[in-house]
Design an enzyme around this catalytic site. Structure first.
Site, short mmCIF file in Angstrom:
data_model
loop_
_atom_site.label_atom_id
_atom_site.label_comp_id
_atom_site.label_asym_id
_atom_site.label_seq_id
_atom_site.Cartn_x
_atom_site.Cartn_y
_atom_site.Cartn_z
N ARG A 113 42.16 27.20 46.02
CA ARG A 113 42.44 26.16 45.03
C ARG A 113 43.88 25.67 45.08
O ARG A 113 44.80 26.45 45.34
CB ARG A 113 42.19 26.68 43.62
CG ARG A 113 40.72 26.74 43.29
CD ARG A 113 40.52 27.04 41.85
NE ARG A 113 41.27 28.23 41.46
CZ ARG A 113 41.46 28.60 40.22
NH1 ARG A 113 41.02 27.85 39.23
NH2 ARG A 113 42.13 29.70 39.95
N SER A 167 45.76 37.03 46.89
CA SER A 167 45.14 38.20 46.27
C SER A 167 44.71 39.28 47.25
O SER A 167 43.51 39.59 47.38
CB SER A 167 43.98 37.74 45.42
OG SER A 167 44.44 36.76 44.53
N ASP A 182 46.61 38.06 42.25
CA ASP A 182 45.81 37.43 41.18
C ASP A 182 45.86 38.21 39.85
O ASP A 182 45.80 37.62 38.78
CB ASP A 182 44.35 37.18 41.61
CG ASP A 182 43.64 38.39 42.17
OD1 ASP A 182 44.28 39.45 42.32
OD2 ASP A 182 42.43 38.28 42.47
C1 GLC Z 1 41.27 43.22 46.30
C2 GLC Z 1 42.70 42.94 46.73
C3 GLC Z 1 43.60 42.83 45.52
C4 GLC Z 1 43.04 41.80 44.53
C5 GLC Z 1 41.61 42.17 44.18
C6 GLC Z 1 40.97 41.19 43.23
O1 GLC Z 1 41.22 44.48 45.70
O2 GLC Z 1 43.15 43.98 47.59
O3 GLC Z 1 44.91 42.45 45.91
O4 GLC Z 1 43.84 41.78 43.38
O5 GLC Z 1 40.83 42.24 45.35
O6 GLC Z 1 40.88 39.90 43.80
#
Ligand code: GLC
Length: 438
Positions: A71, A134, A188
């Site tokens: 996004r 993320s 995230d």
């Molecule tokens: C996975 C990633 C992490 C992220 C999570 C939620 O665990 O390693 O960084 O926060 O997914 O998206």
């Protein structure tokens, strides 16, 4: 006979209050070890930012990469604890080739979408941008970080061990985007915490319960003894990488099989018991067991269960809690025929066992993390939660809240779980604003 096998599965998948407490204690101990730089299954990655004050103002760009949907947003912050507004937003779908091919192609694709977004909306002014990325990233400061490893379905080559912002800046340059400055890189969970903090000073945790699972926690800076350079704030948000937690987890033979057959065996063990990417895979393994022992589908494996990826969370939700018509319509689509009443009951029960266990383990991880939140009030603490499991899965948010109460008794009264949708997008803009206002 039929009841006994499902009863055995139910026993294997039940998380007792004492098991939850032992996970909770282990989480707190692993948090302390991780913050001190000792060996821990929680990476405890510094974010180099404290929670937003709510006073941040201005227009900021946000990029949100964490799944196949990517996004771009322009967000307006008006200060005074008001809700941030999304001025413009576009969602683009990355192709499997882009997320598993050469890293440069991934960053080029993202840069091209940014260029398209700016052009479509005629956004020509200079913008500060917050980047939600993320995956486990070791930040070197607020605006640069090194990818530790890919998780979820990503595997683009030449990115692990490299500087993410540098790679993205180079791609923006290659695509001729000149009016964008990446000022912050965040996870995230950190974004979700920040998005809520912009309007709620009591926010202390950010949680994702979606495709992946993870928690960010606001701790007192003095607890972080592993060294964070010249960071001067009194509190800092930490990306726990809670999906990697591995202590005291009640792993069953099905969990061990899922792990063995996954592309990252031995890693992300909590995530494999909790998150939306893995729950259908676990349910599938339980169902295969029931089929093998002749309790379902007359011993024949339907094609939908032959490969690991076709059975999905949406299917689980319908089988567990949909109307009879919805479940039968889905059965005709998935299995080519209606389910018998006993098959329906068994499938619903499997989905319920797997999702209930997920919620109870997640609750123990959240409760363990709450012990280390640097609070702004003794009475209240807000947990910002985003992700499809929490937002959409039948009964999930209620199970989670109940399990936290079960663990923390009256102390859980002041704990508020708040759905914080779009946290990762809006939060990135909030972080960019926090940086700009420093
Ligand atoms: C996975 C990633 C992490 C992220 C999570 C939620 O665990 O390693 O960084 O926060 O997914 O998206």
């Amino acid at each position: 006979m039929k009841t006994s096998l499902i009863d055995t599965l139910a026993r294997e998948f039940e998380i007792s209050p004492s098991r939850m407490r032992s996970i909770q204690r282990a989480v707190t101990a692993e948090i302390d070890a991780g913050l001190a730089g000792r060996k821990s299954s929680l990476a405890m990655l510094p974010s180099f930012c404290d929670a937003a004050s709510g006073r941040e103002k201005g227009f900021y760009l946000a990029l949100d990469l964490g799944g196949t949907n990517f996004r771009v947003m322009l967000v307006k912050l008006s200060g005074a604890g008001t809700v941030p507004t999304v001025v413009a937003e576009a969602k683009y779908r990355l192709t499997p080739g882009q997320i598993t091919g050469p890293g440069d192609a991934l960053f080029d694709a993202i840069a091209a979408y940014v260029r398209k977004f700016l052009k479509d909306h005629a956004f020509t002014r200079p913008y500060a941008l917050g980047y939600t990325f993320s995956f486990p990233v070791k930040l070197l400061g607020i605006d640069e970080g090194i990818l530790i490893k890919w998780t979820k379905d990503f595997s683009a080559s030449g990115v692990v061990g490299r500087k993410i912002v540098t790679l993205q800046r180079q791609a923006l340059k290659r695509k001729g985007v000149g009016n964008v400055d990446i000022v912050a890189l965040a996870n995230d969970t950190v974004g979700t915490l920040q998005a809520r903090a912009a309007t709620d000073p009591y926010c202390g945790l950010g949680v994702i319960l979606g495709t992946g699972f993870n928690i960010a926690v606001r701790v007192a800076s003095k607890r972080i003894t592993k060294g964070v350079g010249g960071y001067a704030g009194t509190g800092m948000i930490i990306n726990m990488e809670a999906g990697g937690f591995s202590k005291s987890l009640p792993s069953t033979r099905h969990d061990r099989r899922l792990d063995r057959e996954s592309g990252n065996s031995g890693q992300q063990l909590a995530e494999k018991m909790i998150s939306g990417k893995y729950l259908p895979q676990l349910a599938r393994l339980l169902i295969l067991d029931l089929i093998k022992k002749d309790h379902l589908f007359a011993g024949q494996v339907p094609a939908v269960f032959a490969d690991t990826a076709r059975f999905a969370g949406e299917h689980m939700a319908i089988l567990q809690a949909g109307s009879s018509e919805a479940a039968q319509a889905l059965a005709r689509e998935l299995f080519g025929r209606n389910l018998t009443p006993s098959e329906r009951r068994l499938l619903a029960r499997v989905c319920q066992l797997v999702s209930r266990r997920s919620a109870r383990i997640a609750a123990a991880l959240i409760a363990g993390s709450l012990k280390r939140v640097e609070r702004r009030s003794k009475q209240r603490v807000t947990v910002a939660v985003d992700g499809s499991l929490f937002a959409k899965y039948p009964g999930y948010s209620r199970l989670l809240a109940t399990a936290i109460q079960e663990l923390d008794g009256p102390a859980s009264k002041g704990v508020r779980l708040q759905l914080t949708q779009d946290g990762s997008g809006i939060g990135a803009a909030v972080i960019a604003a926090v940086v700009a206002s420093e």
